[in-house]
Design a protein around this motif. Structure first.
Motif, PDB file in Angstrom:
ATOM      1  N   ASP A  45      57.401  55.039  13.759  1.00 39.22           N
ATOM      2  CA  ASP A  45      58.142  55.619  14.875  1.00 39.22           C
ATOM      3  C   ASP A  45      59.163  54.608  15.393  1.00 39.22           C
ATOM      4  O   ASP A  45      58.794  53.629  16.035  1.00 39.22           O
ATOM      5  N   PRO A  46      60.440  54.832  15.128  1.00 42.17           N
ATOM      6  CA  PRO A  46      61.472  53.875  15.554  1.00 42.17           C
ATOM      7  C   PRO A  46      61.478  53.624  17.061  1.00 42.17           C
ATOM      8  O   PRO A  46      61.756  52.510  17.497  1.00 42.17           O
ATOM      9  N   GLU A  47      61.151  54.619  17.848  1.00 40.78           N
ATOM     10  CA  GLU A  47      61.128  54.433  19.303  1.00 40.78           C
ATOM     11  C   GLU A  47      60.007  53.472  19.711  1.00 40.78           C
ATOM     12  O   GLU A  47      60.195  52.589  20.551  1.00 40.78           O
ATOM     13  N   VAL A  48      58.845  53.619  19.115  1.00 37.68           N
ATOM     14  CA  VAL A  48      57.735  52.704  19.399  1.00 37.68           C
ATOM     15  C   VAL A  48      58.092  51.301  18.910  1.00 37.68           C
ATOM     16  O   VAL A  48      57.818  50.306  19.587  1.00 37.68           O
ATOM     17  N   GLN A  49      58.731  51.215  17.751  1.00 30.21           N
ATOM     18  CA  GLN A  49      59.170  49.913  17.237  1.00 30.21           C
ATOM     19  C   GLN A  49      60.088  49.219  18.240  1.00 30.21           C
ATOM     20  O   GLN A  49      59.917  48.035  18.538  1.00 30.21           O
ATOM     21  N   ARG A  50      61.046  49.964  18.756  1.00 31.40           N
ATOM     22  CA  ARG A  50      62.000  49.397  19.707  1.00 31.40           C
ATOM     23  C   ARG A  50      61.285  48.925  20.968  1.00 31.40           C
ATOM     24  O   ARG A  50      61.515  47.818  21.445  1.00 31.40           O
ATOM     25  N   ARG A  51      60.393  49.746  21.497  1.00 32.15           N
ATOM     26  CA  ARG A  51      59.686  49.392  22.727  1.00 32.15           C
ATOM     27  C   ARG A  51      58.805  48.160  22.541  1.00 32.15           C
ATOM     28  O   ARG A  51      58.760  47.281  23.406  1.00 32.15           O
ATOM     29  N   VAL A  52      58.099  48.085  21.417  1.00 33.91           N
ATOM     30  CA  VAL A  52      57.247  46.924  21.150  1.00 33.91           C
ATOM     31  C   VAL A  52      58.099  45.672  21.001  1.00 33.91           C
ATOM     32  O   VAL A  52      57.779  44.615  21.540  1.00 33.91           O
ATOM     33  N   GLU A  53      59.196  45.786  20.269  1.00 35.14           N
ATOM     34  CA  GLU A  53      60.076  44.641  20.079  1.00 35.14           C
ATOM     35  C   GLU A  53      60.604  44.141  21.424  1.00 35.14           C
ATOM     36  O   GLU A  53      60.621  42.932  21.679  1.00 35.14           O
ATOM     37  N   GLU A  54      61.005  45.047  22.291  1.00 34.08           N
ATOM     38  CA  GLU A  54      61.485  44.651  23.622  1.00 34.08           C
ATOM     39  C   GLU A  54      60.392  43.968  24.432  1.00 34.08           C
ATOM     40  O   GLU A  54      60.634  42.958  25.085  1.00 34.08           O
ATOM     41  N   MET A  55      59.202  44.498  24.379  1.00 31.38           N
ATOM     42  CA  MET A  55      58.085  43.896  25.116  1.00 31.38           C
ATOM     43  C   MET A  55      57.771  42.502  24.595  1.00 31.38           C
ATOM     44  O   MET A  55      57.499  41.590  25.365  1.00 31.38           O
ATOM     45  N   ARG A  56      57.818  42.345  23.281  1.00 35.84           N
ATOM     46  CA  ARG A  56      57.537  41.023  22.698  1.00 35.84           C
ATOM     47  C   ARG A  56      58.630  40.039  23.064  1.00 35.84           C
ATOM     48  O   ARG A  56      58.354  38.875  23.342  1.00 35.84           O
ATOM     49  N   GLU A  57      59.881  40.490  23.077  1.00 33.44           N
ATOM     50  CA  GLU A  57      60.982  39.611  23.472  1.00 33.44           C
ATOM     51  C   GLU A  57      60.858  39.231  24.941  1.00 33.44           C
ATOM     52  O   GLU A  57      61.061  38.071  25.305  1.00 33.44           O
ATOM     53  N   ASP A  58      60.517  40.191  25.794  1.00 36.83           N
ATOM     54  CA  ASP A  58      60.313  39.903  27.213  1.00 36.83           C
ATOM     55  C   ASP A  58      59.196  38.902  27.405  1.00 36.83           C
ATOM     56  O   ASP A  58      59.268  38.000  28.230  1.00 36.83           O
ATOM     57  N   GLU A  59      58.116  39.062  26.630  1.00 35.84           N
ATOM     58  CA  GLU A  59      56.987  38.143  26.700  1.00 35.84           C
ATOM     59  C   GLU A  59      57.404  36.732  26.289  1.00 35.84           C
ATOM     60  O   GLU A  59      57.040  35.751  26.919  1.00 35.84           O
ATOM     61  N   ASP A  60      58.186  36.628  25.223  1.00 39.25           N
ATOM     62  CA  ASP A  60      58.667  35.327  24.759  1.00 39.25           C
ATOM     63  C   ASP A  60      59.549  34.650  25.796  1.00 39.25           C
ATOM     64  O   ASP A  60      59.499  33.438  25.964  1.00 39.25           O
ATOM     65  N   GLU A  61      60.357  35.438  26.481  1.00 45.80           N
ATOM     66  CA  GLU A  61      61.249  34.884  27.497  1.00 45.80           C
ATOM     67  C   GLU A  61      60.484  34.333  28.694  1.00 45.80           C
ATOM     68  O   GLU A  61      60.920  33.396  29.332  1.00 45.80           O
TER      69      GLU A  61
END
Length: 131
Positions: free
Chosen positions: A113-129
């Motif tokens: 699911d590309p939408e779930v992929q995008r949301r997870v990627e954003e959350m992981r990037e936010d977490e890294d920041e």
């Protein structure tokens, strides 16, 4: 980073499914059917936050497993390490508040699911920041 997440989610889903397959093919088929059904339900931010937390724990456990695996001398030691890593992964997932079935359904969605992929990627990037 997302490719690593895909790989780990697939690895973990396979590790979680292995005992079920060994114990009972019907139980494995039922678990697969449940996962696919859950994969069609809406995914909340709370579920994804728990999923991202679980992925981070699983990545750490996997890294430790890979490192420890390099020093084993027998197949039995490797199997024991794998069982310990699998147990730790299950515990880590459950500590986030997700069941293994929910985790697997989210891992399935992540891969499909590309939408779930995008949301997870954003959350992981936010977490890294944040760290």
């Amino acid at each position: 980073m997302l490719k690593r997440t895909f790989a780990l989610s697939a690895l973990v889903a396979a590790m979680f499914a292995t005992p079920a397959l060994a114990q009972d093919q019907d139980a494995a088929a039922y678990a697969q059917q449940q996962m696919e059904q859950m994969a069609n339900e809406p995914v909340t931010d709370e579920q994804l936050e728990k999923f991202v937390e679980a992925i981070e724990h699983i990545e750490r456990i996997n890294d430790e497993f890979v490192t420890a695996l390099e020093s084993v001398e027998t197949q039995e030691q490797a199997q024991e390490l794998q069982l310990n890593a699998q147990r730790e992964m299950v515990e880590s997932v459950e500590e986030t508040g997700l069941s293994v079935e929910e985790y697997n359904a989210l891992a399935y969605r992540l891969q499909n699911d590309p939408e779930v992929q995008r949301r997870v990627e954003e959350m992981r990037e936010d977490e890294d920041e944040r760290y």
